[in-house]
Design a protein around this motif. Structure first.
Motif, PDB file in Angstrom:
ATOM      1  N   ILE A 400       0.634  -1.303  -0.347  1.00 13.86           N
ATOM      2  CA  ILE A 400       0.081  -0.096  -0.323  1.00 13.86           C
ATOM      3  C   ILE A 400       0.663   1.346  -0.244  1.00 13.86           C
ATOM      4  O   ILE A 400       0.602   2.296  -0.591  1.00 13.86           O
ATOM      5  CB  ILE A 400      -1.007  -0.284   0.929  1.00 13.86           C
ATOM      6  CG1 ILE A 400      -1.955  -0.916   0.944  1.00 13.86           C
ATOM      7  CG2 ILE A 400      -1.361   1.543   1.523  1.00 13.86           C
ATOM      8  CD1 ILE A 400      -2.949  -1.437   2.144  1.00 13.86           C
ATOM      9  N   THR A 401       2.173   1.206   1.283  1.00 16.95           N
ATOM     10  CA  THR A 401       2.929   2.100   1.299  1.00 16.95           C
ATOM     11  C   THR A 401       3.456   2.802  -0.602  1.00 16.95           C
ATOM     12  O   THR A 401       3.444   4.243  -0.789  1.00 16.95           O
ATOM     13  CB  THR A 401       3.126   2.132   1.804  1.00 16.95           C
ATOM     14  OG1 THR A 401       2.941   2.003   3.360  1.00 16.95           O
ATOM     15  CG2 THR A 401       5.219   3.559   1.843  1.00 16.95           C
ATOM     16  N   ARG A 402       3.827   1.539  -0.458  1.00 13.96           N
ATOM     17  CA  ARG A 402       4.446   1.842  -2.071  1.00 13.96           C
ATOM     18  C   ARG A 402       4.019   2.467  -3.484  1.00 13.96           C
ATOM     19  O   ARG A 402       3.887   2.761  -4.216  1.00 13.96           O
ATOM     20  CB  ARG A 402       5.576   0.601  -2.550  1.00 13.96           C
ATOM     21  CG  ARG A 402       6.977  -0.283  -1.669  1.00 13.96           C
ATOM     22  CD  ARG A 402       7.023  -1.257  -1.877  1.00 13.96           C
ATOM     23  NE  ARG A 402       7.560  -2.073  -1.613  1.00 13.96           N
ATOM     24  CZ  ARG A 402       8.786  -3.072  -1.507  1.00 13.96           C
ATOM     25  NH1 ARG A 402       8.276  -3.991  -2.183  1.00 13.96           N
ATOM     26  NH2 ARG A 402       9.516  -3.183  -1.052  1.00 13.96           N
ATOM     27  N   GLY A 403       1.918   2.262  -3.183  1.00 12.73           N
ATOM     28  CA  GLY A 403       1.368   2.179  -4.202  1.00 12.73           C
ATOM     29  C   GLY A 403       1.206   3.216  -4.238  1.00 12.73           C
ATOM     30  O   GLY A 403       1.287   4.735  -4.902  1.00 12.73           O
ATOM     31  N   ILE A 404       1.393   4.032  -3.095  1.00  8.01           N
ATOM     32  CA  ILE A 404       0.796   6.216  -3.117  1.00  8.01           C
ATOM     33  C   ILE A 404       2.242   6.237  -3.386  1.00  8.01           C
ATOM     34  O   ILE A 404       1.987   7.314  -4.424  1.00  8.01           O
ATOM     35  CB  ILE A 404       0.518   5.798  -1.744  1.00  8.01           C
ATOM     36  CG1 ILE A 404      -0.537   4.746  -0.764  1.00  8.01           C
ATOM     37  CG2 ILE A 404       0.741   7.643  -0.991  1.00  8.01           C
ATOM     38  CD1 ILE A 404      -0.779   5.180   0.703  1.00  8.01           C
ATOM     39  N   GLN A 405       3.077   5.576  -3.257  1.00  5.07           N
ATOM     40  CA  GLN A 405       4.079   6.547  -3.677  1.00  5.07           C
ATOM     41  C   GLN A 405       4.446   6.461  -5.646  1.00  5.07           C
ATOM     42  O   GLN A 405       4.228   7.478  -5.902  1.00  5.07           O
ATOM     43  CB  GLN A 405       5.545   5.715  -3.335  1.00  5.07           C
ATOM     44  CG  GLN A 405       5.813   6.047  -1.326  1.00  5.07           C
ATOM     45  CD  GLN A 405       7.238   5.395  -1.419  1.00  5.07           C
ATOM     46  OE1 GLN A 405       7.383   4.209  -1.208  1.00  5.07           O
ATOM     47  NE2 GLN A 405       8.126   5.647  -0.775  1.00  5.07           N
ATOM     48  N   SER A 406       4.019   5.358  -6.277  1.00 12.06           N
ATOM     49  CA  SER A 406       4.276   5.097  -7.501  1.00 12.06           C
ATOM     50  C   SER A 406       3.329   5.912  -8.184  1.00 12.06           C
ATOM     51  O   SER A 406       3.002   6.945  -8.965  1.00 12.06           O
ATOM     52  CB  SER A 406       2.943   3.821  -7.139  1.00 12.06           C
ATOM     53  OG  SER A 406       2.135   3.856  -7.547  1.00 12.06           O
ATOM     54  N   ILE A 407       1.641   6.198  -7.255  1.00 12.71           N
ATOM     55  CA  ILE A 407       0.436   7.300  -7.618  1.00 12.71           C
ATOM     56  C   ILE A 407       0.836   8.819  -8.016  1.00 12.71           C
ATOM     57  O   ILE A 407       1.584   9.561  -8.828  1.00 12.71           O
ATOM     58  CB  ILE A 407      -0.589   6.522  -6.694  1.00 12.71           C
ATOM     59  CG1 ILE A 407      -0.825   5.277  -7.665  1.00 12.71           C
ATOM     60  CG2 ILE A 407      -1.406   8.372  -6.708  1.00 12.71           C
ATOM     61  CD1 ILE A 407      -2.574   5.009  -6.441  1.00 12.71           C
TER      62      ILE A 407
END
Length: 431
Positions: A400-407
């Protein structure tokens, strides 16, 4: 040595012992106290001096900056049998940190306080939040049930904002945005006025912290429980909306450059330097600002994260700094007495006023009027996200954390992020 000389030596030795023994007995006992609170260093030392005068017990206060560093140091000291008499730890309900505390307890490093903490003393705290520093009967860690620490302060997380920068952008500082639509419009005005709107340490746990606020706001308690406790994962279309919040903020030019990889101190520094208008941080952020730019403190306001859904906005929070006693310490009885003194309403009130940290004691919250942003944080203590969900697991939270960064970096869409989170969740469930 001749007999006469030996006799004289013994007399002299007896006199020396007789003279010095009362002094040795009168010398105050010493407690060793480890803590990580850089911004509260002077206050902790002053408390120690006052306690020595009041109780005749000297407290050797030792500072180890960085809450994570002192946690590692404590674990090593407990295992080696060199831990201090009393120390600070955090009140996080993170399963990884709870498991670490169970190891400390089994190694004799944390004292079960049940027989020491009276009903009146215990009633100063919110019972549900004491669960983060307690172990229940039948817990999976094999730890004796009981309370293993007492909070020194409480925390919650909101948006800090600079009222002066709001005014410069033509915004009303006394009416901060309450909805996401209003927030995005306000950030566009700030950007047009040459002011960086928003900062947060999204390179750390801050990203998932804010995401969970919006997950509750968009999904509500029923949706959150269904998804996490009943195994539906992120299949509900509304889960995509929880990540679209970060897309909308990105597209509106809300973020400071680089926030996707920032640590929290990076964001706090920018805000303290008055180079951005809004900061997502905990109530402790006011103390950080005070330490670096005291003149900014009166200009700070606190607001709830703006609503993006139809459900009530809940915020992250709980107890912050927790005081624990070393069960293996020969001074543990005196350490408990110091703990009782330090958490008494008089000391708690002074702690809150001087450090800008929220008091942990409900008695203090009712009796002491907290001004400015500190009072605004304290007023919303009833909005803390309830601890009713099963753990998603580290692998899922990392995704989830990495996903937010990628967004934020325009590398992935919310739909792609949800798919990846689901795969991580499924893999974790098969272990």
């Amino acid at each position: 040595m001749q007999k006469k000389g030996w006799s004289l030596f013994l007399v002299a030795l007896f006199i020396a012992v007789s003279v010095t023994a009362p002094l040795a007995l009168a010398a105050p006992k010493t407690l060793t106290f480890w803590h990580y609170m850089v911004d509260r260093k002077d206050l902790m030392e002053n408390f120690a001096k006052e306690y020595e005068k009041a109780a005749g017990i000297k407290v050797d206060v030792q500072l180890f900056p960085g809450d994570q560093d002192v946690e590692r140091k404590m674990e090593a000291a407990i295992q080696a049998g060199t831990a201090p008499d009393i120390y600070t730890t955090n009140g996080s309900g993170d399963p990884v940190k709870i498991e670490a505390k169970s190891r400390w307890i089994k190694a004799g490093g944390m004292l079960n306080l049940d027989k020491y903490v009276s009903g009146a003393w215990r009633s100063n705290y919110i019972a549900s939040l004491l669960g983060n520093i307690s172990f229940a009967k039948g817990n999976p860690y094999g730890v004796e049930p009981g309370l293993y620490g007492l909070p020194l302060d409480s925390v919650n997380m909101q948006f800090l904002y600079n009222k002066e920068l709001f005014q410069k952008a033509g915004l009303n500082p006394e009416q901060p945005p309450a909805t996401m639509t209003q927030f995005l419009a306000a950030c566009k005005k700030l950007r047009a006025a040459g002011i960086t709107p928003f900062a947060a340490g999204f390179g750390t746990w801050l990203g998932i912290s804010l995401w969970e606020v919006y997950a509750w706001n968009i999904m509500g308690e029923t949706g959150m429980v269904a998804a996490q406790n009943q195994g539906k994962r992120l299949t509900d279309p509304n889960w995509i909306k929880t990540f679209q919040v970060f897309t909308a903020m990105r597209d509106a030019g809300v973020y400071a450059d680089g926030v996707a990889t920032w640590d929290n101190p990076d964001a706090e520094r920018l805000f303290a330097q008055e180079k951005c208008a809004i900061l997502y941080d905990g109530s402790w952020g006011i103390g950080v600002v005070k330490a670096t730019n005291p003149g900014l403190v009166p200009k700070i306001g606190a607001m709830l994260p703006p609503s993006a859904g139809k459900h009530r906005v809940y915020i992250q929070g709980g107890y912050g700094v927790v005081l624990a006693v070393n069960a293996a310490s020969p001074n543990r009885e005196n350490a408990v007495k110091f703990l009782e003194w330090l958490t008494a309403p008089a000391q708690q009130a002074r702690y809150a006023k001087e450090t800008f940290n929220l008091p942990a004691s409900s008695a203090v919250t009712k009796q002491v009027k907290l001004e400015g942003a500190v009072g605004q944080f304290a007023d919303d203590a009833g909005r803390i996200i309830p601890n009713i969900l099963k753990s998603r697991g580290n692998e899922v939270d990392t995704q989830i954390t990495r996903g937010i960064q990628s967004i934020i970096l325009k590398q992935k869409t919310p739909k792609q992020v949800v798919q990846e989170v689901n795969r991580a969740w499924e893999a974790a469930s098969l272990k």
